[in-house]
Design an enzyme around this catalytic site. Structure first.
Site, PDB file in Angstrom:
ATOM      1  N   GLN A  57       6.998 -14.602  13.093  1.00  0.00           N
ATOM      2  CA  GLN A  57       6.498 -13.447  13.854  1.00  0.00           C
ATOM      3  C   GLN A  57       4.986 -13.508  14.065  1.00  0.00           C
ATOM      4  OE1 GLN A  57       8.008 -10.667  10.732  1.00  0.00           O
ATOM      5  NE2 GLN A  57       6.163  -9.489  11.188  1.00  0.00           N
ATOM      6  N   VAL A  88       1.943   6.759   6.817  1.00  0.00           N
ATOM      7  CA  VAL A  88       1.058   7.221   5.742  1.00  0.00           C
ATOM      8  C   VAL A  88      -0.370   6.831   6.119  1.00  0.00           C
ATOM      9  CG1 VAL A  88       0.494   7.022   3.286  1.00  0.00           C
ATOM     10  CG2 VAL A  88       2.886   6.973   4.035  1.00  0.00           C
ATOM     11  N   LYS A 137       4.820   3.738  11.762  1.00  0.00           N
ATOM     12  CA  LYS A 137       3.560   3.159  12.240  1.00  0.00           C
ATOM     13  C   LYS A 137       3.840   2.006  13.204  1.00  0.00           C
ATOM     14  CE  LYS A 137       0.906   0.188  10.519  1.00  0.00           C
ATOM     15  NZ  LYS A 137       0.102  -0.810  11.163  1.00  0.00           N
ATOM     16  N   GLY A 197       8.799   1.823   8.773  1.00  0.00           N
ATOM     17  CA  GLY A 197       7.741   2.808   8.986  1.00  0.00           C
ATOM     18  C   GLY A 197       7.527   3.112  10.459  1.00  0.00           C
ATOM     19  N   ARG A 222      -3.592  -5.117   7.056  1.00  0.00           N
ATOM     20  CA  ARG A 222      -4.701  -5.734   7.789  1.00  0.00           C
ATOM     21  C   ARG A 222      -5.997  -4.919   7.713  1.00  0.00           C
ATOM     22  NH1 ARG A 222      -0.216  -7.615  11.282  1.00  0.00           N
ATOM     23  NH2 ARG A 222      -0.240  -9.893  11.175  1.00  0.00           N
ATOM     24  N   HIS A 271       0.876  -1.169   0.000  1.00  0.00           N
ATOM     25  CA  HIS A 271       0.000   0.000   0.000  1.00  0.00           C
ATOM     26  C   HIS A 271       0.917   1.224   0.000  1.00  0.00           C
ATOM     27  CE1 HIS A 271       1.052   0.156   4.227  1.00  0.00           C
ATOM     28  NE2 HIS A 271       0.457  -1.015   4.467  1.00  0.00           N
ATOM     29  N   GLU A 272       0.316   2.403   0.071  1.00  0.00           N
ATOM     30  CA  GLU A 272       1.115   3.636  -0.032  1.00  0.00           C
ATOM     31  C   GLU A 272       2.158   3.753   1.080  1.00  0.00           C
ATOM     32  OE1 GLU A 272       1.459   6.293  -2.207  1.00  0.00           O
ATOM     33  OE2 GLU A 272       0.307   5.097  -3.625  1.00  0.00           O
ATOM     34  N   GLN A 285       8.500  -1.763  16.671  1.00  0.00           N
ATOM     35  CA  GLN A 285       9.384  -2.527  15.787  1.00  0.00           C
ATOM     36  C   GLN A 285      10.648  -1.732  15.458  1.00  0.00           C
ATOM     37  OE1 GLN A 285       7.891  -5.045  12.440  1.00  0.00           O
ATOM     38  NE2 GLN A 285       8.516  -3.323  11.188  1.00  0.00           N
ATOM     39  N   HIS A 319       4.051   1.227   2.246  1.00  0.00           N
ATOM     40  CA  HIS A 319       5.212   0.520   1.698  1.00  0.00           C
ATOM     41  C   HIS A 319       5.867   1.360   0.593  1.00  0.00           C
ATOM     42  CE1 HIS A 319       2.635  -3.054   2.948  1.00  0.00           C
ATOM     43  NE2 HIS A 319       3.769  -3.283   3.609  1.00  0.00           N
TER      44      HIS A 319
HETATM   45  P1  AMP Z   1       4.752  -4.903   6.646  1.00  0.00           P
HETATM   46  O1  AMP Z   1       4.671  -5.379   5.222  1.00  0.00           O
HETATM   47  O2  AMP Z   1       3.428  -4.658   7.270  1.00  0.00           O
HETATM   48  O3  AMP Z   1       5.688  -5.759   7.482  1.00  0.00           O
HETATM   49  O4  AMP Z   1       5.428  -3.472   6.594  1.00  0.00           O
HETATM   50  C1  AMP Z   1       6.657  -3.260   5.939  1.00  0.00           C
HETATM   51  C2  AMP Z   1       7.168  -1.912   6.306  1.00  0.00           C
HETATM   52  O5  AMP Z   1       6.210  -0.924   5.922  1.00  0.00           O
HETATM   53  C3  AMP Z   1       7.398  -1.749   7.818  1.00  0.00           C
HETATM   54  O6  AMP Z   1       8.594  -1.030   8.038  1.00  0.00           O
HETATM   55  C4  AMP Z   1       6.194  -0.952   8.237  1.00  0.00           C
HETATM   56  O7  AMP Z   1       6.420  -0.161   9.393  1.00  0.00           O
HETATM   57  C5  AMP Z   1       5.977  -0.078   7.028  1.00  0.00           C
HETATM   58  N1  AMP Z   1       4.607   0.426   7.017  1.00  0.00           N
HETATM   59  C6  AMP Z   1       3.458  -0.289   7.183  1.00  0.00           C
HETATM   60  N2  AMP Z   1       2.384   0.538   7.172  1.00  0.00           N
HETATM   61  C7  AMP Z   1       2.868   1.794   7.026  1.00  0.00           C
HETATM   62  C8  AMP Z   1       2.268   3.083   6.943  1.00  0.00           C
HETATM   63  N3  AMP Z   1       0.952   3.246   7.030  1.00  0.00           N
HETATM   64  N4  AMP Z   1       3.075   4.147   6.789  1.00  0.00           N
HETATM   65  C9  AMP Z   1       4.420   4.001   6.704  1.00  0.00           C
HETATM   66  N5  AMP Z   1       5.048   2.816   6.760  1.00  0.00           N
HETATM   67  C10 AMP Z   1       4.286   1.724   6.919  1.00  0.00           C
END
Ligand code: AMP
Length: 311
Positions: A61, A179, A152, A150, A190, A34-35, A156, A37
């Site tokens: 995890q 974002v 968010k 991120g 999710r 998504h935006e 982590q 990533h």
């Molecule tokens: P994930 O695929 O959920 O493991 O996320 C991969 C990376 O994208 C991680 O570093 C997250 O923190 C980051 N990420 C997920 N959602 C967001 C968001 N809304 N804004 C910025 N980064 C994000």
């Protein structure tokens, strides 16, 4: 863009880059882009000569009974998006490639990995053990100059900064702002689980952060008054939080007072099938309160991102 799935292919592809002293940026992900990533990928693209995006839904995890099986997966779409963002290498290892027969090592960040989401009553320390282990492996496989995460997933980022420092890993950790959708909901893979009604309820997380921000600006604001303001917003939307905590943003330690350092409010709540998290850095009471993304603490995250993990 090359799509590679073995460690040997990664070494072969990246060795020439290292020899010519090219700057390698790594964006670790679990896919379903998504935006959020894409913002990390764009940041890496702007900073680095070679951008590697890893896509691996890391089973270690996920806890028992969590959504590993149903986690959104769409490799064809992710591939197209990565290609459009001019990613150089999409790394899509198999489970066997990451955890081959005989695999025995885990990375555990004591303390930081055991609070908030890592509390044994919630996802438990196994979640951050899984995250720390896979990130350490990805850093070992790609040996990037910079890795992007991120804000968010604030806890982590704290866990990763700690392990990078503790294990003397020669990588800079950059933390990019959260974002959000225009209505304020932080983007998350999710969110796909939410029905329309649940999505409405989920907006209370951002309202809770905004209420906390306003409460922090009140004269005589305290940790309890700020957490209480957030809690009331969640209650009003019939959302029962897993936690609402105001902590020291630097190391996630307990805060006695909002004056004891930069404060973070972090919250988690289950809404329908989705377990959602969000957070904001609390501006001190002297700061001007605005509405929107930047007013709820994402500039400080940007500021933090400029700190180097390898100090
Ligand atoms: P994930 O695929 O959920 O493991 O996320 C991969 C990376 O994208 C991680 O570093 C997250 O923190 C980051 N990420 C997920 N959602 C967001 C968001 N809304 N804004 C910025 N980064 C994000």
């Amino acid at each position: 863009m090359r799509t590679l799935s073995t460690v040997a292919e990664m070494s072969e592809a990246l060795e020439p880059v290292r020899l010519r002293r090219g700057r390698i940026g790594l964006v670790p992900t679990m896919g379903a882009f998504h935006e959020g990533h894409l913002s990390l990928i764009r940041r890496a693209r702007a900073d680095c000569g070679v951008v590697v995006v890893s896509l691996f839904v890391n089973p270690s995890q996920f806890g028992a009974g969590e959504d590993l099986e149903s986690y959104p997966r769409d490799l064809a779409r992710d591939h197209a998006l990565a290609h459009a963002e001019q990613v150089d290498v999409l790394f899509t290892p198999s489970l066997d490639e990451m955890y081959p027969h005989g695999y025995a090592t885990t990375v555990e960040v004591a303390g930081l990995g055991e609070i908030l989401c890592g509390d044994p009553a919630r996802r438990g320390p196994g979640h951050f053990r899984g995250v720390a282990t896979v990130v350490t492996k990805l850093l070992g496989i790609c040996r990037p100059d910079v890795a992007y995460f991120g804000a968010k997933d604030f806890q982590q980022t704290a866990v990763i900064r700690r392990l990078v420092e503790d294990l003397n890993l020669a990588v800079t950790i950059e933390v990019c702002p959260t974002v959000r959708d225009p209505d304020g909901l932080a983007l998350s893979s999710r969110n796909a689980y939410l029905s329309a009604a649940e999505r409405e309820q989920a907006l209370s997380l951002k309202r809770a952060l905004d209420a906390a921000q306003r409460a922090a600006a009140e004269p005589g604001a305290s940790v309890a008054s700020v957490a209480g303001a957030a809690q009331r917003e969640l209650e009003a939307a019939a959302v029962e939080p897993e936690y609402v905590q105001v902590l020291c943003a630097r190391d996630l330690s307990a805060l006695e007072s909002l004056d004891d350092g930069e404060a973070l409010i972090a919250l988690a709540a289950r809404i329908g099938r989705a377990r959602l998290i969000d957070n904001a850095i609390l501006k001190p009471s002297s700061a001007k309160i605005e509405t929107g993304e930047k007013a709820v603490g994402f500039d400080p995250a940007r500021q933090m991102s400029r700190e180097r993990s390898v100090r």
